[in-house]
Design a protein around this motif. Sequence first.
Motif, mmCIF file in Angstrom:
data_model
loop_
_atom_site.group_PDB
_atom_site.id
_atom_site.type_symbol
_atom_site.label_atom_id
_atom_site.label_comp_id
_atom_site.label_asym_id
_atom_site.label_seq_id
_atom_site.Cartn_x
_atom_site.Cartn_y
_atom_site.Cartn_z
ATOM 1 N N GLY A 110 5.040 -4.250 5.187
ATOM 2 C CA GLY A 110 4.070 -3.846 4.184
ATOM 3 C C GLY A 110 4.479 -2.743 3.245
ATOM 4 N N PHE A 111 5.746 -2.383 3.220
ATOM 5 C CA PHE A 111 6.212 -1.320 2.327
ATOM 6 C C PHE A 111 7.077 -1.930 1.216
ATOM 7 N N ASN A 166 0.799 -1.220 0.000
ATOM 8 C CA ASN A 166 0.000 0.000 0.000
ATOM 9 C C ASN A 166 0.835 1.275 0.000
ATOM 10 N N ALA A 167 2.157 1.146 0.084
ATOM 11 C CA ALA A 167 3.055 2.300 0.040
ATOM 12 C C ALA A 167 4.454 1.798 -0.275
ATOM 13 N N ALA A 168 5.346 2.729 -0.588
ATOM 14 C CA ALA A 168 6.724 2.375 -0.922
ATOM 15 C C ALA A 168 7.691 3.205 -0.101
ATOM 16 N N VAL A 169 8.871 2.649 0.111
ATOM 17 C CA VAL A 169 9.947 3.344 0.823
ATOM 18 C C VAL A 169 11.226 3.198 0.011
ATOM 19 N N ILE A 170 11.950 4.297 -0.134
ATOM 20 C CA ILE A 170 13.277 4.260 -0.751
ATOM 21 C C ILE A 170 14.305 4.479 0.342
ATOM 22 N N VAL A 171 15.264 3.567 0.440
ATOM 23 C CA VAL A 171 16.318 3.626 1.461
ATOM 24 C C VAL A 171 17.589 4.150 0.801
ATOM 25 N N PHE A 219 6.370 6.179 11.910
ATOM 26 C CA PHE A 219 6.266 7.446 11.176
ATOM 27 C C PHE A 219 5.747 7.203 9.764
ATOM 28 N N PHE A 220 6.286 6.186 9.099
ATOM 29 C CA PHE A 220 5.822 5.866 7.748
ATOM 30 C C PHE A 220 4.383 5.363 7.759
ATOM 31 N N SER A 221 4.041 4.558 8.743
ATOM 32 C CA SER A 221 2.662 4.067 8.827
ATOM 33 C C SER A 221 1.695 5.233 8.952
ATOM 34 N N ARG A 222 2.058 6.213 9.768
ATOM 35 C CA ARG A 222 1.183 7.363 9.976
ATOM 36 C C ARG A 222 1.015 8.205 8.729
ATOM 37 N N HIS A 223 2.126 8.442 8.015
ATOM 38 C CA HIS A 223 2.072 9.408 6.921
ATOM 39 C C HIS A 223 1.897 8.777 5.537
ATOM 40 N N LEU A 224 2.130 7.483 5.417
ATOM 41 C CA LEU A 224 2.010 6.850 4.106
ATOM 42 C C LEU A 224 0.792 5.950 3.964
#
Length: 272
Positions: free
Chosen positions: A89-90, A61-66, A265-270
């Motif tokens: 889940g990212f 449901n969302a993506a993260v770039i490291v 933080f990512f769960s909240r905003h993404l």
Amino acid sequence: INAEYMGCVPSFSSDNKMSSSVCCPPGAPGAVPPPADYVPKGTKITINGTPVYVTGSTDSNAAVIVFPEIFGIDQGRLKVIADEFAAHGFYTLLPDVHHANPWQSGTDFSQLPAWVRLYNLENLNTDLEAFHAYIVAHLRDGANKKIGTIGFCWGSLAVMTASGRGASHRFRAGVSCHPSHSRLAGLFGLDLDTLHGAVQCPQLVIAASDDADEVKPGGSGERVLRTNPPSANSIFLTVPSTHGWMTRGEVTPDYAYGLQLALAFFSRHLLH
């Protein structure tokens, strides 16, 4: 948090220390090997000529770039962290932005500024465009998915840059751990307040005890970001550990704490 790696403490010799203030504070650990007992769960692909480690489901449901440090993506806990985001889940990208040309520990530090400039802001913005397009194309309903960025040391400069790309992109939250963008900005002719002032989404900045004052609570970074409406919900924290604690220092309680904060933080905003 990944119990498979929590007990592993990387070792580095006493001379494997940073002695330059270009990015890492003096005395920070240099590159360390990845944990020998950890099997990465993702695969490597190429996006617009850049090697990228990808992990997670395209149904996410969302993506993260490291964004990595100057030592490349094949050292320390970077793939462990990327896999951890995927497990929560990212869909996660870990790009080798330095193209298999990481900074080598033991190199003459007088060469570091020139090496840092090899991957310039034009390169970074080209990659950000390509990563954004890849996520939109490959995630299910990708055009409506939000993207977060997290960076360590050098990677915080990429986070701040991505976070300033505006409403036409899906970058909606940034996390910086033991950040070095305050040290690096001047190498690219950037004013730090201008860099922070351009940010268009909330930031979580977790400084080490020996990081620059500008990225700690009460510093200029917090002042600028929290008075700018798009980033007014930014959070600044300092942990007792020293620079590199998330990726290449000894595994301390601050590692689990930092990872949990980033995930929340990512769960909240993404995801909402």
